[in-house]
Structure formats: structure tokens, C-alpha cells
Motif scaffolding. Structure first.
Motif, mmCIF file in Angstrom:
data_model
loop_
_atom_site.group_PDB
_atom_site.id
_atom_site.type_symbol
_atom_site.label_atom_id
_atom_site.label_comp_id
_atom_site.label_asym_id
_atom_site.label_seq_id
_atom_site.Cartn_x
_atom_site.Cartn_y
_atom_site.Cartn_z
ATOM 1 N N GLN A 150 0.904 -0.778 0.293
ATOM 2 C CA GLN A 150 0.164 -0.337 0.407
ATOM 3 C C GLN A 150 0.914 1.212 -0.156
ATOM 4 O O GLN A 150 0.531 2.336 -0.925
ATOM 5 C CB GLN A 150 -0.671 -0.233 1.437
ATOM 6 C CG GLN A 150 -1.662 -0.986 1.072
ATOM 7 C CD GLN A 150 -2.749 -1.160 2.539
ATOM 8 O OE1 GLN A 150 -2.733 -0.695 3.409
ATOM 9 N NE2 GLN A 150 -3.185 -2.740 2.466
ATOM 10 N N TYR A 151 2.148 1.532 0.473
ATOM 11 C CA TYR A 151 2.822 2.003 1.042
ATOM 12 C C TYR A 151 3.947 2.568 -0.614
ATOM 13 O O TYR A 151 3.347 3.767 -1.045
ATOM 14 C CB TYR A 151 3.835 2.575 1.974
ATOM 15 C CG TYR A 151 3.340 3.345 2.890
ATOM 16 C CD1 TYR A 151 3.230 4.079 3.111
ATOM 17 C CD2 TYR A 151 3.246 2.227 4.341
ATOM 18 C CE1 TYR A 151 3.238 4.964 4.246
ATOM 19 C CE2 TYR A 151 2.732 2.570 5.379
ATOM 20 C CZ TYR A 151 2.701 4.031 5.607
ATOM 21 O OH TYR A 151 2.337 4.545 6.814
ATOM 22 N N ALA A 152 4.043 1.827 -0.992
ATOM 23 C CA ALA A 152 4.468 1.718 -2.643
ATOM 24 C C ALA A 152 3.785 2.084 -3.791
ATOM 25 O O ALA A 152 3.783 2.617 -5.052
ATOM 26 C CB ALA A 152 5.109 -0.008 -2.894
ATOM 27 N N THR A 166 6.768 4.907 17.390
ATOM 28 C CA THR A 166 6.329 3.707 16.784
ATOM 29 C C THR A 166 4.710 3.435 15.281
ATOM 30 O O THR A 166 4.184 4.618 15.983
ATOM 31 C CB THR A 166 5.552 2.419 18.311
ATOM 32 O OG1 THR A 166 4.080 3.478 18.628
ATOM 33 C CG2 THR A 166 6.105 2.517 18.966
ATOM 34 N N GLY A 167 5.263 2.895 14.309
ATOM 35 C CA GLY A 167 4.277 2.803 13.027
ATOM 36 C C GLY A 167 4.520 4.502 12.902
ATOM 37 O O GLY A 167 3.753 5.080 12.313
ATOM 38 N N CYS A 168 6.068 5.112 12.803
ATOM 39 C CA CYS A 168 5.951 5.958 12.197
ATOM 40 C C CYS A 168 5.839 6.314 10.928
ATOM 41 O O CYS A 168 5.667 7.421 10.514
ATOM 42 C CB CYS A 168 7.587 6.622 12.918
ATOM 43 S SG CYS A 168 8.738 5.924 11.434
ATOM 44 N N ILE A 208 10.087 3.520 14.119
ATOM 45 C CA ILE A 208 10.097 2.478 13.738
ATOM 46 C C ILE A 208 8.670 2.022 12.935
ATOM 47 O O ILE A 208 7.958 2.963 13.584
ATOM 48 C CB ILE A 208 10.108 1.390 14.712
ATOM 49 C CG1 ILE A 208 9.050 1.617 16.151
ATOM 50 C CG2 ILE A 208 11.549 1.831 15.144
ATOM 51 C CD1 ILE A 208 9.239 0.247 16.190
ATOM 52 N N ASP A 209 9.287 1.411 11.623
ATOM 53 C CA ASP A 209 7.674 1.064 10.839
ATOM 54 C C ASP A 209 8.291 -0.436 10.033
ATOM 55 O O ASP A 209 9.297 -0.824 9.739
ATOM 56 C CB ASP A 209 7.375 2.270 10.136
ATOM 57 C CG ASP A 209 5.650 2.088 9.497
ATOM 58 O OD1 ASP A 209 5.124 2.741 10.141
ATOM 59 O OD2 ASP A 209 5.875 1.044 8.712
ATOM 60 N N VAL A 210 6.808 -0.802 9.928
ATOM 61 C CA VAL A 210 6.867 -2.238 9.631
ATOM 62 C C VAL A 210 7.322 -1.869 8.216
ATOM 63 O O VAL A 210 7.212 -3.289 7.902
ATOM 64 C CB VAL A 210 6.164 -3.165 9.637
ATOM 65 C CG1 VAL A 210 4.699 -2.489 8.483
ATOM 66 C CG2 VAL A 210 5.866 -4.549 10.070
HETATM 67 C C1 LIG Z 1 -2.514 4.534 9.792
HETATM 68 S S1 LIG Z 1 -0.920 4.476 9.787
HETATM 69 C C2 LIG Z 1 0.392 5.973 10.371
HETATM 70 C C3 LIG Z 1 1.409 6.448 10.544
HETATM 71 C C4 LIG Z 1 1.803 7.759 10.680
HETATM 72 N N1 LIG Z 1 1.966 7.161 12.370
HETATM 73 C C5 LIG Z 1 1.171 8.377 10.806
HETATM 74 O O1 LIG Z 1 -0.446 9.006 11.363
HETATM 75 O O2 LIG Z 1 0.442 9.341 9.546
HETATM 76 C C6 LIG Z 1 -0.584 3.246 10.145
HETATM 77 C C7 LIG Z 1 1.413 2.300 10.289
HETATM 78 O O3 LIG Z 1 1.348 1.629 11.311
HETATM 79 C C8 LIG Z 1 2.774 0.654 10.773
HETATM 80 N N2 LIG Z 1 2.730 -0.399 10.339
HETATM 81 C C9 LIG Z 1 1.255 -1.587 11.068
HETATM 82 N N3 LIG Z 1 1.634 -2.171 11.742
HETATM 83 C C10 LIG Z 1 2.953 -2.173 11.724
HETATM 84 C C11 LIG Z 1 3.468 -3.593 12.891
HETATM 85 N N4 LIG Z 1 3.116 -4.314 13.654
HETATM 86 N N5 LIG Z 1 5.222 -2.364 13.135
HETATM 87 C C12 LIG Z 1 5.583 -1.648 12.881
HETATM 88 N N6 LIG Z 1 4.333 -0.928 12.636
HETATM 89 C C13 LIG Z 1 3.170 -1.722 11.787
HETATM 90 C C14 LIG Z 1 2.121 1.190 9.354
HETATM 91 O O4 LIG Z 1 3.243 0.214 8.416
HETATM 92 C C15 LIG Z 1 2.168 2.399 8.999
HETATM 93 O O5 LIG Z 1 2.761 3.314 8.573
#
Ligand SMILES: C[S@@+](CC[C@H](N)C(=O)[O-])C[C@H]1O[C@@H](n2cnc3c(N)ncnc32)[C@H](O)[C@@H]1O
Length: 216
Positions: A42-44, A79-81, A101-103
Motif C-alpha cells: 500500500q505504501y509503494a 512506533t508505526g512512524c 520504527i515502521d514495518v
Molecule cells: C495508519 S498508518 C499511520 C502512520 C503515521 N503514524 C501517521 O500517523 O501518519 C499506520 C502505520 O503503522 C504501521 N504499522 C502497522 N503495523 C505495524 C507493526 N506491527 N509494527 C510497526 N509498524 C506498523 C504501518 O506501516 C503504517 O505506517
């Protein structure tokens, strides 16, 4: 084609449509709880680029404001940046170090363009990652609804707070499970502050929370 065969077809079509609806409903009910590979795809594809747009600005500003006001010069873990938008909205004077950190590797590749001697971005699953250091502020910005066990994850990270450290949470109320997560967070931690950010045109509401493990 005979009348009986037409009837059989329409019944079969009807059943197929219902089955598809049930499958779709099942998919929708998974909400944001999806695999790292799905986030990556989805990001790509640019699906999350909208997070950098104006309607999302207010919640980032609230979180950045909390950091600047409550913990100026903080060591921050995000987390999930995603693409590192929070760091981009954080005045330089408000943090001493930042780890995001982000997945998703694609998101981290974009975020890493902001990397400096004070900031690091890592590809990591926050349900498994264990930071080596402690932080003044740990941020869960629209990530808790993406996790299998959000409360356990928050609890694990809360142990990495420095004394007096804070947890910052943003949760979109439309995200599946957000009300339960909020309720459980507020039972487990002391609420230092809570605001609701409402986007008037988009009709989206985010709850932004400052939590403290040992009471305010
Ligand atoms: C809705 S987006 C929010 C991104 C950002 N924090 C923002 O507020 O704009 C959710 C983010 O969480 C990341 N994510 C989901 N599951 C994760 C996990 N288990 N560990 C790290 N990141 C995760 C996703 O890749 C995505 O970047």
C-alpha cells in the motif's frame, strides 16, 4: 435455456453475491490489522500519501505540541512512524533524539530522507521490537488499531519510559476497535490530557491522549 435453468442461474447468482458480501464483510472487519507485506504494497502504491495532506495536520500538531510543552528536549520513540511525518512537524528545539520504527520498508525509505545525527528510522515490527534505550515520550500515532494486541504492546513499551515519561496516543474514532482500545488504555494508565480533533469537512475525529504509567 429453459425456465428452470434460468431460475437455477439466478438463485446461484444470488447466493454468489451473498457469499461475496460475506467475504467482503470479513475482509473489512480485519480493518487495519494486516500483514507487513500489505502495508508495504500500500505504501509503494501511494495509498497512504494522504497522511501528509492538510486534513491530517491538526492531529500531528497536537502531538508535536504535547512533546514541546510537556517534555521539551525529549528522547522520542515513534512506533508505526510511517513516512516520518511527526518528525517533520516537530520543531528542532523540542527533541534531543528521535527513533521512528515502521514495518513498511517503503515508508521508512521516505522517512529516512529526514535522518540526521539526532534521528534514526528503522524497519521493525513494533510488536516484536525491543529498544535498547529508554525514552521520555513514546508515541502511538494511529498505529494501535493495526496491532494484534495493542494493550500488551503499550504495556511492553511503557517499561521503556524514563521516570516521568509519557505515552502519546492518537486514535481515529472510525478505526475498528478504537473505542475498546481507548477504554482499556484509560483504565490502565492515568490520563494527563485528552483532546478530540474534529475535521469539520471530512467528518473525521481523532482522539489524542497523553498517558502516564504512574499517575500524573
Ligand atoms: C495508519 S498508518 C499511520 C502512520 C503515521 N503514524 C501517521 O500517523 O501518519 C499506520 C502505520 O503503522 C504501521 N504499522 C502497522 N503495523 C505495524 C507493526 N506491527 N509494527 C510497526 N509498524 C506498523 C504501518 O506501516 C503504517 O505506517
Amino acid at each position: 435455456m429453459s425456465g428452470a435453468s434460468v431460475g437455477r442461474h439466478s438463485v446461484a447468482d444470488h447466493v454468489a453475491r451473498w457469499l461475496q458480501l460475506l467475504v467482503d464483510r470479513g475482509r473489512r472487519s480485519d480493518g487495519l490489522l494486516q500483514s507487513g507485506r500489505a502495508w508495504e504494497t500500500q505504501y509503494a502504491a501511494g495509498r497512504w500519501d494522504f497522511l501528509a495532506q492538510l486534513p491530517e495536520l491538526a492531529r500531528f500538531s497536537v502531538l508535536a505540541g504535547y512533546i514541546c510543552h510537556l517534555k521539551p528536549g525529549a528522547a522520542v520513540l515513534d512506533t508505526g512512524c510511517g513516512q516520518g511525518l511527526l518528525l517533520g512537524r516537530l520543531p528542532n528545539s523540542c527533541y534531543s533524539s528521535y527513533v521512528g520504527i515502521d514495518v513498511s520498508g517503503s515508508a521508512i525509505a521516505v522517512a529516512s530522507k529526514q535522518q540526521s545525527e539526532r534521528s534514526t528510522f528503522l524497519i521493525a515490527d513494533c510488536e516484536e521490537y525491543s529498544p535498547a534505550e529508554n525514552f521520555d515520550v513514546i508515541v502511538f500515532n494511529e498505529v494501535l488499531c493495526c496491532l494484534r494486541d495493542p494493550l500488551r504492546t503499550v504495556e511492553r513499551y511503557a517499561r521503556r519510559l524514563k521516570p516521568g515519561g509519557l505515552l502519546l496516543v492518537s486514535l481515529c474514532t472510525a478505526a475498528r476497535g478504537s473505542a475498546t482500545i481507548l477504554w482499556r488504555l484509560k483504565r490502565a494508565y492515568a490520563t494527563v490530557d485528552e483532546v478530540r480533533v474534529v475535521h469539520a469537512q471530512k467528518k473525521v475525529t481523532w482522539v489524542c491522549l497523553v498517558l502516564c504509567p504512574a499517575g500524573p
